[in-house]
Write a protein that holds these residues in place. Structure first.
Motif, PDB file in Angstrom:
ATOM      1  N   TYR A 128      17.167  44.371 -37.646  1.00 45.83           N
ATOM      2  CA  TYR A 128      18.569  44.635 -37.356  1.00 45.83           C
ATOM      3  C   TYR A 128      19.341  44.823 -38.661  1.00 45.83           C
ATOM      4  CZ  TYR A 128      17.523  43.074 -32.605  1.00 45.83           C
ATOM      5  OH  TYR A 128      17.003  42.957 -31.360  1.00 45.83           O
ATOM      6  N   LYS A 133      24.328  45.757 -35.398  1.00 45.48           N
ATOM      7  CA  LYS A 133      24.763  46.962 -34.672  1.00 45.48           C
ATOM      8  C   LYS A 133      23.744  48.095 -34.736  1.00 45.48           C
ATOM      9  CE  LYS A 133      29.659  45.991 -35.519  1.00 45.48           C
ATOM     10  NZ  LYS A 133      30.860  46.423 -36.288  1.00 45.48           N
ATOM     11  N   VAL A 134      22.887  48.079 -35.758  1.00 42.54           N
ATOM     12  CA  VAL A 134      21.865  49.114 -35.932  1.00 42.54           C
ATOM     13  C   VAL A 134      20.489  48.467 -35.833  1.00 42.54           C
ATOM     14  CG1 VAL A 134      20.908  50.853 -37.501  1.00 42.54           C
ATOM     15  CG2 VAL A 134      23.374  50.510 -37.394  1.00 42.54           C
ATOM     16  N   GLN A 135      19.581  49.131 -35.152  1.00 41.91           N
ATOM     17  CA  GLN A 135      18.247  48.565 -34.935  1.00 41.91           C
ATOM     18  C   GLN A 135      17.173  49.534 -35.416  1.00 41.91           C
ATOM     19  OE1 GLN A 135      16.565  48.010 -30.820  1.00 41.91           O
ATOM     20  NE2 GLN A 135      16.998  45.873 -31.264  1.00 41.91           N
ATOM     21  N   GLN A 192      21.664  53.013 -32.777  1.00 41.76           N
ATOM     22  CA  GLN A 192      22.557  51.901 -32.470  1.00 41.76           C
ATOM     23  C   GLN A 192      21.847  50.944 -31.521  1.00 41.76           C
ATOM     24  OE1 GLN A 192      26.820  52.374 -31.848  1.00 41.76           O
ATOM     25  NE2 GLN A 192      26.554  54.600 -32.042  1.00 41.76           N
ATOM     26  N   THR A 193      22.028  49.662 -31.740  1.00 34.63           N
ATOM     27  CA  THR A 193      21.349  48.653 -30.925  1.00 34.63           C
ATOM     28  C   THR A 193      21.659  48.836 -29.443  1.00 34.63           C
ATOM     29  OG1 THR A 193      21.424  47.097 -32.776  1.00 34.63           O
ATOM     30  CG2 THR A 193      21.052  46.163 -30.586  1.00 34.63           C
ATOM     31  N   LYS A 194      22.916  49.132 -29.129  1.00 32.84           N
ATOM     32  CA  LYS A 194      23.302  49.249 -27.714  1.00 32.84           C
ATOM     33  C   LYS A 194      22.693  50.481 -27.050  1.00 32.84           C
ATOM     34  CE  LYS A 194      27.703  51.566 -28.776  1.00 32.84           C
ATOM     35  NZ  LYS A 194      29.179  51.458 -28.691  1.00 32.84           N
ATOM     36  N   VAL A 390      27.654  53.025 -41.915  1.00 29.93           N
ATOM     37  CA  VAL A 390      28.692  52.277 -41.203  1.00 29.93           C
ATOM     38  C   VAL A 390      29.999  52.548 -41.938  1.00 29.93           C
ATOM     39  CG1 VAL A 390      29.456  50.059 -40.330  1.00 29.93           C
ATOM     40  CG2 VAL A 390      27.015  50.497 -40.611  1.00 29.93           C
ATOM     41  N   ASN A 393      33.571  50.337 -39.315  1.00 27.09           N
ATOM     42  CA  ASN A 393      32.972  49.788 -38.085  1.00 27.09           C
ATOM     43  C   ASN A 393      32.420  50.851 -37.139  1.00 27.09           C
ATOM     44  OD1 ASN A 393      33.335  47.030 -38.634  1.00 27.09           O
ATOM     45  ND2 ASN A 393      35.485  47.161 -38.011  1.00 27.09           N
ATOM     46  N   LYS A 394      32.370  52.099 -37.588  1.00 26.36           N
ATOM     47  CA  LYS A 394      31.786  53.174 -36.780  1.00 26.36           C
ATOM     48  C   LYS A 394      30.370  53.457 -37.282  1.00 26.36           C
ATOM     49  CE  LYS A 394      32.463  57.994 -35.371  1.00 26.36           C
ATOM     50  NZ  LYS A 394      33.221  59.242 -35.636  1.00 26.36           N
ATOM     51  N   ILE A 395      29.404  53.502 -36.354  1.00 23.90           N
ATOM     52  CA  ILE A 395      28.010  53.768 -36.711  1.00 23.90           C
ATOM     53  C   ILE A 395      27.764  55.276 -36.666  1.00 23.90           C
ATOM     54  CG2 ILE A 395      25.592  53.255 -36.223  1.00 23.90           C
ATOM     55  CD1 ILE A 395      27.231  50.768 -36.865  1.00 23.90           C
TER      56      ILE A 395
END
Length: 427
Positions: A128, A133-135, A192-194, A390, A393-395
């Protein structure tokens, strides 16, 4: 690893046989002696050194070495410490009272690494970045994958992702648009992780949920791991030979079933229905036992196996013999030390595939010379690729027209011969 990157390294070792091995295989200076002896530290030139890393098997020796080195003038110190009483001290006490800038507990780090792998059993590597936020996942391409034999430039997915590298026949490739994914390749995917779940499905991966776990070895790693898995409400069994250790675990863990027995006993494994478990984790202090019993568990029907391997020469054997994943406390400790010695504002360093490649997360300095220029125009070092940005806060999964600005977080995938170029690029 430090030596191969051009650092001047002096190794202090009390065992002459071990010292001879180091001299034969590494381009370093050596001193035979006790690292907690002030005269030995002075002989090594610790007063003018940037870093002392004390990584013997003895906590107290490492702590004393750091304390003495700090008093002699070394800039920074790292100690390998395993006893929780020392590890759990607050950072100010570690630094001021013990003279230690960074404490590494390989067993605890290894337990956390295994716990991460359990949450993503379909992946070989799970990392991570950017505060989670990034995976990054390392995935194996099977015959049923819909992306095999397609050029990368033709892959279309609603979610943004980047294939940072392809591992093929032991060689790491940083791909371009015309490259293809082949059956059997291991690919390193950033997203992105999500959104990673959708990206995995795009590559034909099926997520499985782990619920029943058997741990062979109730030492520090096994205990820490069981503690973490209990919090995730998993069903955990620990098999341990030492009766006193069994009692300690049973008293300190609440939902874990502790079995006193020899994990190499096939009858015991059958009686405990190891073949029906989702995951078998072997973390004894003996690599051979970890390999052997993991294979027995796989033979009995366990879905996934993870083995702790301390000896680096055993690591290539793991996948060949059918074990799903190996973890190395030494490699994880090396990642922590490398992060500490890197130039620039390095947030994290992750070693991949026995240091064949690295992932670095860094903060772009105010002095960044290419501010305002598109990535395609800056001559980014070959052998490396920016996997994610990043910005406020924007990936962003970057393309050639994206611009890197001072203060951004940048996640870079790099081959070993490009590390110094990357540091210079962002310095």
């Amino acid at each position: 690893m430090l030596s191969s990157e051009g650092h001047d390294v002096i190794v202090i070792e009390i065992d002459p046989t071990r010292l001879h091995t180091v001299e034969e295989h590494l381009d370093v200076q050596t001193i035979c002696g006790n690292g907690a002896n002030p005269s030995v530290l002075k002989e090594a030139g610790v007063e003018e050194s940037d870093l002392l890393a004390a990584v013997t098997e003895l906590d107290e020796l490492n702590i004393v070495s750091c304390l003495l080195a700090k008093s002699l003038g070394v800039k920074r110190t790292i100690a390998r410490v395993r006893e929780p009483e020392y590890v759990d001290l607050d950072q100010m006490t570690q630094k001021n009272a013990l003279g230690i800038d960074l404490i590494i507990n390989p067993e605890r780090v290894t337990a956390h690494e295994i716990a991460k792998l359990i949450t993503k059993p379909e992946a070989q590597i799970v990392e991570y970045f950017a505060g989670g936020k990034v995976q990054l996942l390392e995935l194996k391409m099977m015959e049923n994958s819909p992306v095999c034999n397609l050029e990368l430039k033709y892959l279309e997915c609603p979610q943004q992702f980047l294939i940072a590298a392809i591992l093929r026949e032991g060689k790491v490739i940083i791909p371009r648009g015309k490259d293809m994914i082949k059956v059997g390749d291991m690919i390193f995917v950033l997203a992105q992780t999500k959104e990673m779940g959708e990206v995995e499905r795009f590559f034909g991966q099926r997520r499985t949920r782990m619920q029943n776990v058997v741990i062979l070895g109730g030492g520090r790693i096994g205990y820490y791991l069981a503690q973490l898995l209990e919090h995730k409400h998993m069903n955990v069994k620990i098999i341990e030979k030492d009766f006193n250790q069994c009692q300690f675990i049973a008293q300190n863990l609440h939902r874990c079933l502790v079995i006193h027995g020899d994990g190499t006993d096939l009858q015991l494994l059958e009686d405990e229905n190891v073949g029906a478990t989702d995951l078998f984790v072997a973390v004894t202090g003996d690599d051979k036992i970890n390999l052997l019993v993991s294979l027995l568990a796989k033979h009995l029907g366990t879905k996934k196996t993870i083995a702790q391997i301390r000896r680096s020469d055993y690591t290539p054997l793991v996948e060949k013999v059918g074990i799903d994943r190996a973890v190395s406390p030494r490699k994880l400790a090396a990642s922590a030390i490398l992060r500490f010695v890197r130039k620039g504002k390095i947030v994290s360093v992750t070693l991949l595939n026995d240091a064949q490649a690295e992932m670095m997360e860094l903060i772009v300095p105010e002095s960044y010379r290419y501010a305002g220029k598109c990535l395609k125009d800056v001559g980014f070092p070959s052998g490396a690729i920016i996997g994610a940005l990043v910005q406020e806060n924007k990936i962003i999964i970057p393309r050639g027209r994206d611009i890197v600005c001072p203060g951004d977080r940048v996640i870079v995938f790099a081959l070993p011969n490009s590390i110094q170029k990357i540091e210079q690029f962002f310095s």
